[in-house]
Design a protein around this motif. Sequence first.
Motif, mmCIF file in Angstrom:
data_model
loop_
_atom_site.group_PDB
_atom_site.id
_atom_site.type_symbol
_atom_site.label_atom_id
_atom_site.label_comp_id
_atom_site.label_asym_id
_atom_site.label_seq_id
_atom_site.Cartn_x
_atom_site.Cartn_y
_atom_site.Cartn_z
ATOM 1 N N THR A 1 3.926 3.819 6.007
ATOM 2 C CA THR A 1 3.886 5.160 5.442
ATOM 3 C C THR A 1 3.657 5.065 3.944
ATOM 4 O OG1 THR A 1 5.134 7.220 5.099
ATOM 5 C CG2 THR A 1 6.406 5.185 5.125
ATOM 6 N N GLN A 2 3.174 6.147 3.388
ATOM 7 C CA GLN A 2 3.071 6.247 1.940
ATOM 8 C C GLN A 2 4.463 6.492 1.369
ATOM 9 O OE1 GLN A 2 -1.200 8.451 2.553
ATOM 10 N NE2 GLN A 2 0.272 9.400 1.164
ATOM 11 N N SER A 3 4.691 5.990 0.158
ATOM 12 C CA SER A 3 6.008 6.114 -0.474
ATOM 13 C C SER A 3 6.407 7.571 -0.685
ATOM 14 C CB SER A 3 6.012 5.375 -1.809
ATOM 15 O OG SER A 3 4.952 5.833 -2.644
ATOM 16 N N PRO B 1 -0.403 -1.173 -3.281
ATOM 17 C CA PRO B 1 -0.769 0.180 -3.708
ATOM 18 C C PRO B 1 -1.840 0.757 -2.783
ATOM 19 C CG PRO B 1 -1.090 -1.437 -5.478
ATOM 20 C CD PRO B 1 -0.874 -2.200 -4.216
ATOM 21 N N GLU B 2 -1.723 2.058 -2.521
ATOM 22 C CA GLU B 2 -2.744 2.771 -1.747
ATOM 23 C C GLU B 2 -3.495 3.696 -2.698
ATOM 24 O OE1 GLU B 2 -2.105 3.707 2.516
ATOM 25 O OE2 GLU B 2 -0.115 4.168 1.790
ATOM 26 N N SER B 3 -4.765 3.464 -2.820
ATOM 27 C CA SER B 3 -5.575 4.211 -3.783
ATOM 28 C C SER B 3 -6.094 5.506 -3.178
ATOM 29 C CB SER B 3 -6.758 3.356 -4.237
ATOM 30 O OG SER B 3 -6.309 2.109 -4.724
ATOM 31 N N ILE B 4 -6.106 6.558 -3.979
ATOM 32 C CA ILE B 4 -6.663 7.833 -3.540
ATOM 33 C C ILE B 4 -8.180 7.749 -3.681
ATOM 34 C CG2 ILE B 4 -6.587 10.337 -3.771
ATOM 35 C CD1 ILE B 4 -3.802 9.234 -3.379
ATOM 36 N N HIS B 5 -8.887 7.758 -2.562
ATOM 37 C CA HIS B 5 -10.347 7.782 -2.560
ATOM 38 C C HIS B 5 -10.811 9.233 -2.455
ATOM 39 C CE1 HIS B 5 -9.567 3.682 -1.055
ATOM 40 N NE2 HIS B 5 -10.845 3.378 -1.238
ATOM 41 N N LEU B 6 -11.651 9.646 -3.365
ATOM 42 C CA LEU B 6 -12.375 10.906 -3.225
ATOM 43 C C LEU B 6 -13.850 10.532 -3.208
ATOM 44 C CD1 LEU B 6 -12.742 13.905 -3.009
ATOM 45 C CD2 LEU B 6 -12.284 14.132 -5.459
ATOM 46 N N VAL B 7 -14.425 10.563 -2.017
ATOM 47 C CA VAL B 7 -15.789 10.092 -1.797
ATOM 48 C C VAL B 7 -16.721 11.287 -1.685
ATOM 49 C CG1 VAL B 7 -17.291 8.708 -0.314
ATOM 50 C CG2 VAL B 7 -14.864 8.115 -0.538
ATOM 51 N N ALA B 8 -17.775 11.303 -2.473
ATOM 52 C CA ALA B 8 -18.751 12.391 -2.434
ATOM 53 C C ALA B 8 -20.138 11.841 -2.141
ATOM 54 C CB ALA B 8 -18.767 13.146 -3.761
ATOM 55 N N VAL C 1 -0.428 5.607 -4.424
ATOM 56 C CA VAL C 1 0.958 5.624 -3.947
ATOM 57 C C VAL C 1 1.227 4.253 -3.328
ATOM 58 C CG1 VAL C 1 1.055 8.110 -3.528
ATOM 59 C CG2 VAL C 1 0.252 6.610 -1.710
ATOM 60 N N GLY C 2 2.465 3.959 -2.996
ATOM 61 C CA GLY C 2 2.798 2.672 -2.396
ATOM 62 C C GLY C 2 2.712 2.736 -0.880
ATOM 63 N N ALA C 3 2.136 1.692 -0.289
ATOM 64 C CA ALA C 3 2.171 1.547 1.170
ATOM 65 C C ALA C 3 3.452 0.818 1.531
ATOM 66 C CB ALA C 3 0.968 0.753 1.653
ATOM 67 N N GLN C 4 4.254 1.409 2.398
ATOM 68 C CA GLN C 4 5.557 0.835 2.720
ATOM 69 C C GLN C 4 5.716 0.618 4.225
ATOM 70 O OE1 GLN C 4 8.369 3.604 0.891
ATOM 71 N NE2 GLN C 4 8.210 2.526 -1.061
ATOM 72 N N MET C 5 6.498 -0.383 4.580
ATOM 73 C CA MET C 5 6.872 -0.629 5.964
ATOM 74 C C MET C 5 8.298 -0.142 6.136
ATOM 75 S SD MET C 5 6.682 -4.184 8.119
ATOM 76 C CE MET C 5 7.046 -4.243 9.881
ATOM 77 N N ASN D 1 6.257 -7.994 -5.203
ATOM 78 C CA ASN D 1 5.949 -6.572 -5.035
ATOM 79 C C ASN D 1 6.841 -5.876 -4.020
ATOM 80 O OD1 ASN D 1 3.832 -6.707 -6.870
ATOM 81 N ND2 ASN D 1 2.270 -7.073 -5.311
ATOM 82 N N ALA D 2 7.545 -6.654 -3.217
ATOM 83 C CA ALA D 2 8.255 -6.102 -2.059
ATOM 84 C C ALA D 2 9.317 -5.068 -2.406
ATOM 85 C CB ALA D 2 8.898 -7.234 -1.260
ATOM 86 N N THR D 3 9.963 -5.218 -3.541
ATOM 87 C CA THR D 3 11.083 -4.333 -3.884
ATOM 88 C C THR D 3 10.707 -3.285 -4.930
ATOM 89 O OG1 THR D 3 11.866 -6.007 -5.464
ATOM 90 C CG2 THR D 3 12.839 -6.030 -3.266
ATOM 91 N N GLU D 4 9.400 -3.157 -5.216
ATOM 92 C CA GLU D 4 8.959 -2.171 -6.201
ATOM 93 C C GLU D 4 8.890 -0.772 -5.572
ATOM 94 O OE1 GLU D 4 8.294 -2.799 -9.505
ATOM 95 O OE2 GLU D 4 9.085 -4.788 -9.059
ATOM 96 N N GLY D 5 9.286 0.231 -6.345
ATOM 97 C CA GLY D 5 9.087 1.618 -5.927
ATOM 98 C C GLY D 5 9.820 2.021 -4.674
#
Length: 333
Positions: free
Chosen positions: A97-99, A129-136, A264-268, A309-313
């Motif tokens: 899920t996203q953070s 990190p999960e990047s916001i893509h806005l593709v046109a 946003v962060g991708a989290q498990m 990176n595991a414990t960030e955010g």
Amino acid sequence: MNKRFILGIAAAVGILAQGATAQEMSFFRIGTGGTAGTYYPIGGLIANAISNPPGSRACEDGGSCGVPGLVATAVASNGSVGNINAINGGQLESGFTQSDVAYWAQTGTGLWEGQPAVEKLRLIANLYPESIHLVASAESGIASVADLKGKRVSLDEPGSGTLVDARIILEAYGLSEGDVKPEFLKPDQAADRMRDGAMDAFFFVGGYPAGAIAELASQHDIKLVPIEGEAADKLREKYTFFAADSFPAGTYNGQDGDVATISVGAQMVTSADQPEELIYNITKAIYNDNTQKLFAAGHAKGKLITLDNATEGAGIPWHPGAEKFYKEAGKLE
């Protein structure tokens, strides 16, 4: 049947029974996302890393370094919101899920306003990190978020974290769904529509390079629209789970320079109901040296799935099993 044959069968059954007792098989489902995104291949890497079904060679013998007796599978799904609901309902043992979505669900705020909070939602790891893509489409003339007004824009399907963030971004730039011609498609479907000239732009939240976008860029002229400037700065101030990010030049075909965006962060995540020892062993398996090499070789985002990176955010409480591992590793006090 003679007596010796019957005794032989009994002995074999006894040996099998002892083996089953010594190492019981358990199943662990990981909810991911659509097969065209980043969650699904990353989920497959993690599932392979933590699996060690009965009969497998031990890690020290060159076999799996996963959890003894565990069979993990990556399950395609609708993404963040769907995974959390499935964990809450017992249909999944864990999921990505996203953070931002995890925080809203666990606290009953934002996206979860007016719904029962998923109070048992617990964090296993922050992955990447999960990047916001806005593709046109290049021919659409869209160069900024403000240019989406009046355009055909896919915001992703209902139940996805991308849809939530797309609405937030539109609002930050003074737009709403009513200002665009909204559609609610998965990124691969939106890419197909863009290829056919029936879609001007679409949002996608995920690690880069995303398969559907890379394929589209190899066949169609596209533009990554920057999410930057004063509106983006205010957005990050208001929603602290967003971070500044960028797509390096060459991430996608035809992309000459860096393109600013947010992430946003991708989290498990999992449920507090999952056994402490199981989650401890799973977390330990994710971060052993062999697994880390597999992640780095298996996907561009795999290189970022590191213990540092595991414990960030961490916006929600840790599962006790994961917390125990990170404390032993010196990553949590």
